[in-house]
Scaffold this motif. Structure first.
Motif, PDB file in Angstrom:
ATOM      1  N   LEU A 163       0.731  -1.055   0.212  1.00 52.78           N
ATOM      2  CA  LEU A 163      -0.081  -0.020   0.096  1.00 52.78           C
ATOM      3  C   LEU A 163       1.082   1.169   0.027  1.00 52.78           C
ATOM      4  CD1 LEU A 163      -2.836   1.395   0.355  1.00 52.78           C
ATOM      5  CD2 LEU A 163      -2.505   1.047   2.596  1.00 52.78           C
ATOM      6  N   ILE A 164       1.855   1.238   0.801  1.00 54.29           N
ATOM      7  CA  ILE A 164       2.821   2.288   0.857  1.00 54.29           C
ATOM      8  C   ILE A 164       3.538   2.785  -0.363  1.00 54.29           C
ATOM      9  CG2 ILE A 164       4.838   3.213   1.866  1.00 54.29           C
ATOM     10  CD1 ILE A 164       4.134   1.675   4.402  1.00 54.29           C
ATOM     11  N   ASP A 165       3.846   1.637  -1.175  1.00 54.95           N
ATOM     12  CA  ASP A 165       4.280   1.887  -2.422  1.00 54.95           C
ATOM     13  C   ASP A 165       3.424   2.334  -3.561  1.00 54.95           C
ATOM     14  OD1 ASP A 165       6.597   1.390  -4.269  1.00 54.95           O
ATOM     15  OD2 ASP A 165       5.322  -0.251  -5.295  1.00 54.95           O
ATOM     16  N   THR A 166       2.319   1.765  -3.544  1.00 52.26           N
ATOM     17  CA  THR A 166       1.340   2.110  -4.473  1.00 52.26           C
ATOM     18  C   THR A 166       0.854   3.495  -4.349  1.00 52.26           C
ATOM     19  OG1 THR A 166       0.577  -0.295  -4.772  1.00 52.26           O
ATOM     20  CG2 THR A 166      -0.887   1.501  -5.427  1.00 52.26           C
ATOM     21  N   HIS A 167       0.558   3.894  -3.066  1.00 50.30           N
ATOM     22  CA  HIS A 167       0.263   5.038  -2.634  1.00 50.30           C
ATOM     23  C   HIS A 167       1.519   6.254  -3.020  1.00 50.30           C
ATOM     24  CE1 HIS A 167      -0.226   8.769  -0.057  1.00 50.30           C
ATOM     25  NE2 HIS A 167      -1.364   8.566  -0.103  1.00 50.30           N
ATOM     26  N   SER A 168       2.785   5.993  -2.945  1.00 47.82           N
ATOM     27  CA  SER A 168       3.556   7.004  -3.358  1.00 47.82           C
ATOM     28  C   SER A 168       3.602   7.034  -4.707  1.00 47.82           C
ATOM     29  CB  SER A 168       4.929   6.179  -2.753  1.00 47.82           C
ATOM     30  OG  SER A 168       6.115   7.004  -3.316  1.00 47.82           O
ATOM     31  N   LYS A 169       3.446   6.205  -5.521  1.00 46.99           N
ATOM     32  CA  LYS A 169       3.375   6.233  -7.081  1.00 46.99           C
ATOM     33  C   LYS A 169       2.045   7.370  -7.422  1.00 46.99           C
ATOM     34  CE  LYS A 169       5.654   2.090  -8.037  1.00 46.99           C
ATOM     35  NZ  LYS A 169       5.314   0.700  -8.533  1.00 46.99           N
ATOM     36  N   TYR A 170       0.804   7.114  -6.762  1.00 50.66           N
ATOM     37  CA  TYR A 170      -0.065   8.029  -7.285  1.00 50.66           C
ATOM     38  C   TYR A 170       0.045   9.255  -6.666  1.00 50.66           C
ATOM     39  CZ  TYR A 170      -3.380   4.849  -9.480  1.00 50.66           C
ATOM     40  OH  TYR A 170      -3.969   3.938 -10.427  1.00 50.66           O
ATOM     41  N   ASN A 171       0.709   9.280  -5.590  1.00 51.78           N
ATOM     42  CA  ASN A 171       0.529  10.864  -4.832  1.00 51.78           C
ATOM     43  C   ASN A 171       1.745  11.588  -5.716  1.00 51.78           C
ATOM     44  OD1 ASN A 171      -0.182  12.201  -2.761  1.00 51.78           O
ATOM     45  ND2 ASN A 171       1.738  12.095  -1.774  1.00 51.78           N
ATOM     46  N   ALA A 172       2.908  10.620  -6.295  1.00 52.69           N
ATOM     47  CA  ALA A 172       3.579  11.901  -7.106  1.00 52.69           C
ATOM     48  C   ALA A 172       2.974  12.113  -8.279  1.00 52.69           C
ATOM     49  CB  ALA A 172       4.810  10.692  -7.474  1.00 52.69           C
ATOM     50  N   ARG A 173       2.070  11.373  -8.903  1.00 53.26           N
ATOM     51  CA  ARG A 173       1.319  11.868  -9.976  1.00 53.26           C
ATOM     52  C   ARG A 173       0.312  12.885  -9.645  1.00 53.26           C
ATOM     53  NH1 ARG A 173      -1.611   6.888 -12.256  1.00 53.26           N
ATOM     54  NH2 ARG A 173       0.303   6.109 -12.219  1.00 53.26           N
ATOM     55  N   LEU A 174      -0.123  12.957  -8.588  1.00 53.01           N
ATOM     56  CA  LEU A 174      -1.082  13.987  -8.486  1.00 53.01           C
ATOM     57  C   LEU A 174      -0.682  15.178  -7.206  1.00 53.01           C
ATOM     58  CD1 LEU A 174      -3.738  11.441  -7.078  1.00 53.01           C
ATOM     59  CD2 LEU A 174      -4.030  13.172  -8.882  1.00 53.01           C
ATOM     60  N   TRP A 175       0.824  15.253  -7.367  1.00 48.60           N
ATOM     61  CA  TRP A 175       1.548  16.189  -6.439  1.00 48.60           C
ATOM     62  C   TRP A 175       0.912  17.595  -6.802  1.00 48.60           C
ATOM     63  CZ3 TRP A 175       3.632  15.024  -2.092  1.00 48.60           C
ATOM     64  CH2 TRP A 175       4.538  15.978  -1.541  1.00 48.60           C
ATOM     65  N   ARG A 176       0.899  18.011  -7.986  1.00 45.35           N
ATOM     66  CA  ARG A 176       0.422  19.289  -8.470  1.00 45.35           C
ATOM     67  C   ARG A 176      -1.026  19.654  -7.926  1.00 45.35           C
ATOM     68  NH1 ARG A 176      -1.636  21.525 -12.683  1.00 45.35           N
ATOM     69  NH2 ARG A 176      -1.935  23.658 -12.878  1.00 45.35           N
ATOM     70  N   ALA A 177      -1.899  18.656  -8.550  1.00 45.00           N
ATOM     71  CA  ALA A 177      -3.369  18.809  -8.380  1.00 45.00           C
ATOM     72  C   ALA A 177      -3.422  18.803  -6.864  1.00 45.00           C
ATOM     73  CB  ALA A 177      -3.965  17.498  -8.828  1.00 45.00           C
ATOM     74  N   ARG A 178      -2.737  18.104  -6.002  1.00 46.31           N
ATOM     75  CA  ARG A 178      -3.192  18.133  -4.597  1.00 46.31           C
ATOM     76  C   ARG A 178      -2.697  19.530  -4.049  1.00 46.31           C
ATOM     77  NH1 ARG A 178      -2.922  12.455  -1.373  1.00 46.31           N
ATOM     78  NH2 ARG A 178      -4.362  13.830   0.001  1.00 46.31           N
ATOM     79  N   PHE A 179      -1.687  20.148  -4.638  1.00 51.45           N
ATOM     80  CA  PHE A 179      -1.195  21.380  -4.145  1.00 51.45           C
ATOM     81  C   PHE A 179      -2.492  22.680  -4.615  1.00 51.45           C
ATOM     82  CE2 PHE A 179       1.455  25.260  -5.131  1.00 51.45           C
ATOM     83  CZ  PHE A 179       1.537  25.758  -3.895  1.00 51.45           C
ATOM     84  N   VAL A 180      -2.804  22.491  -5.904  1.00 41.02           N
ATOM     85  CA  VAL A 180      -3.932  23.311  -6.241  1.00 41.02           C
ATOM     86  C   VAL A 180      -5.110  23.312  -5.329  1.00 41.02           C
ATOM     87  CG1 VAL A 180      -5.650  23.481  -7.942  1.00 41.02           C
ATOM     88  CG2 VAL A 180      -3.357  23.335  -8.547  1.00 41.02           C
ATOM     89  N   SER A 181      -5.340  22.104  -4.866  1.00 41.72           N
ATOM     90  CA  SER A 181      -6.334  21.884  -3.997  1.00 41.72           C
ATOM     91  C   SER A 181      -6.198  22.632  -2.408  1.00 41.72           C
ATOM     92  CB  SER A 181      -6.865  20.409  -3.636  1.00 41.72           C
ATOM     93  OG  SER A 181      -7.776  20.505  -2.564  1.00 41.72           O
TER      94      SER A 181
END
Length: 239
Positions: A163-181
């Motif tokens: 789970l930690i590994d999968t979350h890390s990959k998705y979070n990297a992809r969503l880094w900018r989008a989550r900053f916008v939020s």
């Protein structure tokens, strides 16, 4: 029309990472990630390897390595002629990824309720309190980093390496989008309330409430991003 990267605003200050023993490629990738977050490298902008490397005072070899890392993370994409540019995913793509992220973080919350130590939960609550107390004073990027540390700490506390590994990959992809939020001041009160609900549920080790609070938080992120993108579009100069 794609906006050019604002090379005159780039500099090599603070080329450092919090994690120790980072390679130059990782350091440059983190700096470029920050430039993308604060839109010194705006969405869709072409990236000149030579010009950006010169602005950062590095050679093109670590620059290429950094771009490869960011391509893997979904923050940079290449044209058919292999010219790099800042990725600009659609809201639909972002929403799809956030739906997966919501499921991952909900599972992480459930597992953290079972597996986290009291100290891990205390650290998560401290991060939530730091955001609440610094809402009006923290710089947007510092608020965001604290936000991501809280979410990351919950995932780490799950104790599930897959789970930690999968979350890390998705979070990297969503880094900018989550900053916008995260940086939308108009939605800050709701964001803080959602963080409080997450921390309180986790403190009680209520797996159902923690999972629900995390899913709700990620759904709100989709709304924040949608509004932010619409606001940006309305402010953009007409061609």
């Amino acid at each position: 029309m794609e906006k050019p990267a604002k090379l005159t605003e780039l500099d090599d200050s603070a080329l450092a990472l919090e994690r120790p023993r980072a390679t130059l490629v990782e350091i440059v990738a983190d700096k470029l990630r920050e430039f993308i977050l604060i839109e010194k490298l705006p969405p869709g902008a072409p990236i000149s390897e030579r010009d950006v490397a010169a602005a950062l005072g590095i050679s093109r070899t670590p620059m290429r390595g950094a771009l490869a890392l960011l391509e893997r993370d979904g923050l940079v994409e290449y044209s058919v002629t292999r010219r790099p540019r800042v990725a600009d995913p659609s809201l639909e793509d972002i929403a799809d990824s956030l739906a997966v992220m919501g499921a991952l973080e909900a599972l992480a919350g459930e597992l953290a309720c079972q597996n986290a130590s009291d100290e891990e939960i205390r650290q998560i609550v401290m991060l939530q309190q730091k955001m609440a107390e610094g809402s009006g004073t923290l710089e947007p990027i510092e608020f965001f980093r604290t936000d991501m540390k809280m979410h990351g700490a919950i995932v780490q506390a799950s104790g599930n390496n897959a789970l930690i590994d999968t979350h890390s990959k998705y979070n990297a992809r969503l880094w900018r989008a989550r900053f916008v939020s995260s940086r939308r001041s108009a939605g800050r009160e709701q964001t803080l309330a959602e963080h409080t609900a997450i921390a309180e549920a986790l403190t009680k080790r209520d797996a159902v409430a923690t999972a629900h609070a995390l899913r709700t938080h990620l759904v709100s992120a989709v709304t924040n991003i949608s509004v932010a993108l619409e606001e940006r579009q309305n402010k953009a100069p007409k061609e």
